[in-house]
Design a protein around this motif. Structure first.
Motif, PDB file in Angstrom:
ATOM      1  N   GLY A 265       0.814  -1.199   0.000  1.00 31.28           N
ATOM      2  CA  GLY A 265       0.000   0.000   0.000  1.00 31.28           C
ATOM      3  C   GLY A 265       0.851   1.253   0.000  1.00 31.28           C
ATOM      4  N   VAL A 266       0.317   2.309   0.601  1.00 33.39           N
ATOM      5  CA  VAL A 266       0.977   3.617   0.598  1.00 33.39           C
ATOM      6  C   VAL A 266       1.110   4.118   2.032  1.00 33.39           C
ATOM      7  CG1 VAL A 266       0.780   6.020  -0.175  1.00 33.39           C
ATOM      8  CG2 VAL A 266      -0.001   4.162  -1.667  1.00 33.39           C
ATOM      9  N   ASP A 267       2.282   4.616   2.362  1.00 28.51           N
ATOM     10  CA  ASP A 267       2.529   5.240   3.667  1.00 28.51           C
ATOM     11  C   ASP A 267       2.861   6.701   3.430  1.00 28.51           C
ATOM     12  OD1 ASP A 267       2.258   2.818   5.121  1.00 28.51           O
ATOM     13  OD2 ASP A 267       4.325   2.291   4.645  1.00 28.51           O
ATOM     14  N   ILE A 268       2.174   7.573   4.165  1.00 24.04           N
ATOM     15  CA  ILE A 268       2.438   9.005   4.054  1.00 24.04           C
ATOM     16  C   ILE A 268       2.753   9.555   5.438  1.00 24.04           C
ATOM     17  CG2 ILE A 268       1.509  11.276   3.451  1.00 24.04           C
ATOM     18  CD1 ILE A 268      -0.340   9.885   1.449  1.00 24.04           C
ATOM     19  N   GLU A 269       3.875  10.263   5.513  1.00 22.05           N
ATOM     20  CA  GLU A 269       4.190  11.031   6.717  1.00 22.05           C
ATOM     21  C   GLU A 269       3.865  12.480   6.378  1.00 22.05           C
ATOM     22  OE1 GLU A 269       7.795  12.259   9.769  1.00 22.05           O
ATOM     23  OE2 GLU A 269       8.219  10.901   8.104  1.00 22.05           O
ATOM     24  N   TRP A 270       2.953  13.067   7.144  1.00 25.64           N
ATOM     25  CA  TRP A 270       2.515  14.437   6.896  1.00 25.64           C
ATOM     26  C   TRP A 270       3.444  15.414   7.611  1.00 25.64           C
ATOM     27  CZ3 TRP A 270      -1.095  14.638   3.214  1.00 25.64           C
ATOM     28  CH2 TRP A 270      -1.863  13.485   2.999  1.00 25.64           C
ATOM     29  N   ARG A 271       3.472  16.645   7.157  1.00 27.20           N
ATOM     30  CA  ARG A 271       4.354  17.667   7.737  1.00 27.20           C
ATOM     31  C   ARG A 271       4.068  17.916   9.213  1.00 27.20           C
ATOM     32  NH1 ARG A 271       7.975  19.115   4.354  1.00 27.20           N
ATOM     33  NH2 ARG A 271       7.516  19.369   2.156  1.00 27.20           N
ATOM     34  N   ASP A 272       2.839  17.634   9.668  1.00 33.99           N
ATOM     35  CA  ASP A 272       2.520  17.830  11.086  1.00 33.99           C
ATOM     36  C   ASP A 272       2.901  16.612  11.934  1.00 33.99           C
ATOM     37  OD1 ASP A 272       0.542  15.979  10.457  1.00 33.99           O
ATOM     38  OD2 ASP A 272      -1.128  17.340  10.855  1.00 33.99           O
ATOM     39  N   GLY A 273       3.561  15.608  11.314  1.00 38.85           N
ATOM     40  CA  GLY A 273       4.017  14.429  12.042  1.00 38.85           C
ATOM     41  C   GLY A 273       3.062  13.250  12.013  1.00 38.85           C
ATOM     42  N   HIS A 274       1.847  13.438  11.521  1.00 37.90           N
ATOM     43  CA  HIS A 274       0.873  12.348  11.455  1.00 37.90           C
ATOM     44  C   HIS A 274       1.312  11.327  10.407  1.00 37.90           C
ATOM     45  CE1 HIS A 274      -3.035  10.489  12.006  1.00 37.90           C
ATOM     46  NE2 HIS A 274      -3.126  10.380  10.699  1.00 37.90           N
ATOM     47  N   LEU A 275       1.057  10.041  10.676  1.00 41.31           N
ATOM     48  CA  LEU A 275       1.371   8.967   9.741  1.00 41.31           C
ATOM     49  C   LEU A 275       0.080   8.337   9.247  1.00 41.31           C
ATOM     50  CD1 LEU A 275       4.263   7.244  11.718  1.00 41.31           C
ATOM     51  CD2 LEU A 275       4.475   8.835   9.809  1.00 41.31           C
ATOM     52  N   SER A 276      -0.043   8.158   7.945  1.00 43.39           N
ATOM     53  CA  SER A 276      -1.209   7.513   7.344  1.00 43.39           C
ATOM     54  C   SER A 276      -0.730   6.320   6.525  1.00 43.39           C
ATOM     55  CB  SER A 276      -1.951   8.473   6.409  1.00 43.39           C
ATOM     56  OG  SER A 276      -2.430   9.601   7.093  1.00 43.39           O
ATOM     57  N   SER A 277      -1.410   5.189   6.688  1.00 45.08           N
ATOM     58  CA  SER A 277      -1.119   3.996   5.891  1.00 45.08           C
ATOM     59  C   SER A 277      -2.412   3.544   5.224  1.00 45.08           C
ATOM     60  CB  SER A 277      -0.578   2.867   6.769  1.00 45.08           C
ATOM     61  OG  SER A 277       0.692   3.202   7.264  1.00 45.08           O
ATOM     62  N   TYR A 278      -2.340   3.339   3.916  1.00 45.76           N
ATOM     63  CA  TYR A 278      -3.507   2.960   3.130  1.00 45.76           C
ATOM     64  C   TYR A 278      -3.216   1.654   2.410  1.00 45.76           C
ATOM     65  CZ  TYR A 278      -4.076   8.053   3.461  1.00 45.76           C
ATOM     66  OH  TYR A 278      -4.170   9.346   3.901  1.00 45.76           O
ATOM     67  N   THR A 279      -4.124   0.696   2.481  1.00 42.41           N
ATOM     68  CA  THR A 279      -3.990  -0.497   1.655  1.00 42.41           C
ATOM     69  C   THR A 279      -4.385  -0.117   0.237  1.00 42.41           C
ATOM     70  OG1 THR A 279      -6.265  -1.249   2.021  1.00 42.41           O
ATOM     71  CG2 THR A 279      -4.584  -2.025   3.597  1.00 42.41           C
ATOM     72  N   PHE A 280      -3.903  -0.869  -0.743  1.00 40.60           N
ATOM     73  CA  PHE A 280      -4.276  -0.559  -2.121  1.00 40.60           C
ATOM     74  C   PHE A 280      -5.770  -0.792  -2.358  1.00 40.60           C
ATOM     75  CE2 PHE A 280       0.341  -1.272  -3.392  1.00 40.60           C
ATOM     76  CZ  PHE A 280       0.590   0.077  -3.541  1.00 40.60           C
ATOM     77  N   SER A 281      -6.334  -1.806  -1.738  1.00 37.92           N
ATOM     78  CA  SER A 281      -7.773  -2.035  -1.928  1.00 37.92           C
ATOM     79  C   SER A 281      -8.585  -0.879  -1.344  1.00 37.92           C
ATOM     80  CB  SER A 281      -8.210  -3.376  -1.339  1.00 37.92           C
ATOM     81  OG  SER A 281      -7.961  -3.424   0.046  1.00 37.92           O
ATOM     82  N   TYR A 282      -8.158  -0.336  -0.206  1.00 35.50           N
ATOM     83  CA  TYR A 282      -8.831   0.812   0.385  1.00 35.50           C
ATOM     84  C   TYR A 282      -8.780   2.006  -0.574  1.00 35.50           C
ATOM     85  CZ  TYR A 282      -9.948   4.549   3.699  1.00 35.50           C
ATOM     86  OH  TYR A 282     -10.521   5.625   4.326  1.00 35.50           O
ATOM     87  N   LEU A 283      -7.589   2.257  -1.137  1.00 35.70           N
ATOM     88  CA  LEU A 283      -7.441   3.378  -2.058  1.00 35.70           C
ATOM     89  C   LEU A 283      -8.272   3.190  -3.324  1.00 35.70           C
ATOM     90  CD1 LEU A 283      -3.629   4.132  -1.712  1.00 35.70           C
ATOM     91  CD2 LEU A 283      -5.542   5.546  -0.924  1.00 35.70           C
ATOM     92  N   ARG A 284      -8.298   1.973  -3.845  1.00 29.73           N
ATOM     93  CA  ARG A 284      -9.099   1.736  -5.060  1.00 29.73           C
ATOM     94  C   ARG A 284     -10.577   1.973  -4.767  1.00 29.73           C
ATOM     95  NH1 ARG A 284     -11.798   2.063  -8.554  1.00 29.73           N
ATOM     96  NH2 ARG A 284     -11.979   0.891 -10.503  1.00 29.73           N
ATOM     97  N   ASP A 285     -11.035   1.538  -3.585  1.00 28.07           N
ATOM     98  CA  ASP A 285     -12.437   1.740  -3.200  1.00 28.07           C
ATOM     99  C   ASP A 285     -12.730   3.190  -2.828  1.00 28.07           C
ATOM    100  OD1 ASP A 285     -13.285  -0.893  -3.642  1.00 28.07           O
ATOM    101  OD2 ASP A 285     -12.685  -1.521  -1.634  1.00 28.07           O
ATOM    102  N   ALA A 286     -11.689   3.996  -2.695  1.00 22.53           N
ATOM    103  CA  ALA A 286     -11.858   5.418  -2.384  1.00 22.53           C
ATOM    104  C   ALA A 286     -11.534   6.298  -3.581  1.00 22.53           C
ATOM    105  CB  ALA A 286     -10.959   5.800  -1.208  1.00 22.53           C
ATOM    106  N   CYS A 287     -11.473   5.715  -4.763  1.00 20.66           N
ATOM    107  CA  CYS A 287     -11.108   6.479  -5.952  1.00 20.66           C
ATOM    108  C   CYS A 287     -11.967   7.742  -6.046  1.00 20.66           C
ATOM    109  CB  CYS A 287     -11.298   5.633  -7.208  1.00 20.66           C
ATOM    110  SG  CYS A 287     -10.939   6.560  -8.722  1.00 20.66           S
ATOM    111  N   PRO A 288     -11.315   8.904  -6.194  1.00 24.56           N
ATOM    112  CA  PRO A 288     -12.069  10.156  -6.203  1.00 24.56           C
ATOM    113  C   PRO A 288     -12.591  10.585  -7.573  1.00 24.56           C
ATOM    114  CG  PRO A 288      -9.737  10.625  -6.151  1.00 24.56           C
ATOM    115  CD  PRO A 288      -9.882   9.125  -6.089  1.00 24.56           C
ATOM    116  N   CYS A 289     -12.448   9.761  -8.606  1.00 25.04           N
ATOM    117  CA  CYS A 289     -12.928  10.183  -9.928  1.00 25.04           C
ATOM    118  C   CYS A 289     -14.453  10.298  -9.921  1.00 25.04           C
ATOM    119  CB  CYS A 289     -12.460   9.229 -11.025  1.00 25.04           C
ATOM    120  SG  CYS A 289     -13.447   7.731 -11.235  1.00 25.04           S
TER     121      CYS A 289
END
Length: 133
Positions: free
Chosen positions: A18-42
């Motif tokens: 999946g995808v791991d994002i560290e935000w500038r405010d220190g928060h960490l977000s981890s997304y599975t690929f299936s979660y991201l596909r089901d959240a497609c913003p198109c």
């Protein structure tokens, strides 16, 4: 207000994690690929979610009496940055219309801190933000 600018972004294409994002405010977000596909913003996916009552990241529900069909695990074949504001995936189901802005990804962060419940990818909290609004 949470930061919508990432400090670092790691897309685990090879491992399929999946995808791991560290935000500038220190928060960490981890997304599975299936979660991201089901959240497609198109627009197509957003309309389908709206009609079916699904939240971003929530998998498609089977209709009563419908049997599950085998589908290969969803994963991107590639990922690319879109300017300084987003990331785009070319999914193995041939879908590639969604542009995942950093703002959208922060809004749909599935972590327990952001949702007040479950693990990453297990988000059922209602989010007010919708792309295009």
């Amino acid at each position: 207000m949470p930061s919508v600018d990432p400090k670092s972004v790691k897309v685990h294409l090879t491992s399929g994690e999946g995808v791991d994002i560290e935000w500038r405010d220190g928060h960490l977000s981890s997304y599975t690929f299936s979660y991201l596909r089901d959240a497609c913003p198109c627009a197509l996916c957003d309309e389908e979610r709206g009609q079916s009552g699904r939240e971003p990241g929530e998998p498609v529900k089977l209709k009563p009496g419908e049997l599950p069909m085998f589908k290969p695990a969803v994963k991107p074949n590639s990922a690319e940055g879109v300017g300084k504001y987003a990331i785009k995936f070319n999914w193995n189901d041939s879908h590639n219309l969604g542009i995942y802005s950093w703002k959208w990804l922060r809004e749909i962060c599935p972590c327990k801190e952001c949702t007040g419940r479950g693990e990453a990818g297990d988000n059922k909290q209602k989010h007010q933000f919708r792309p295009g609004t």
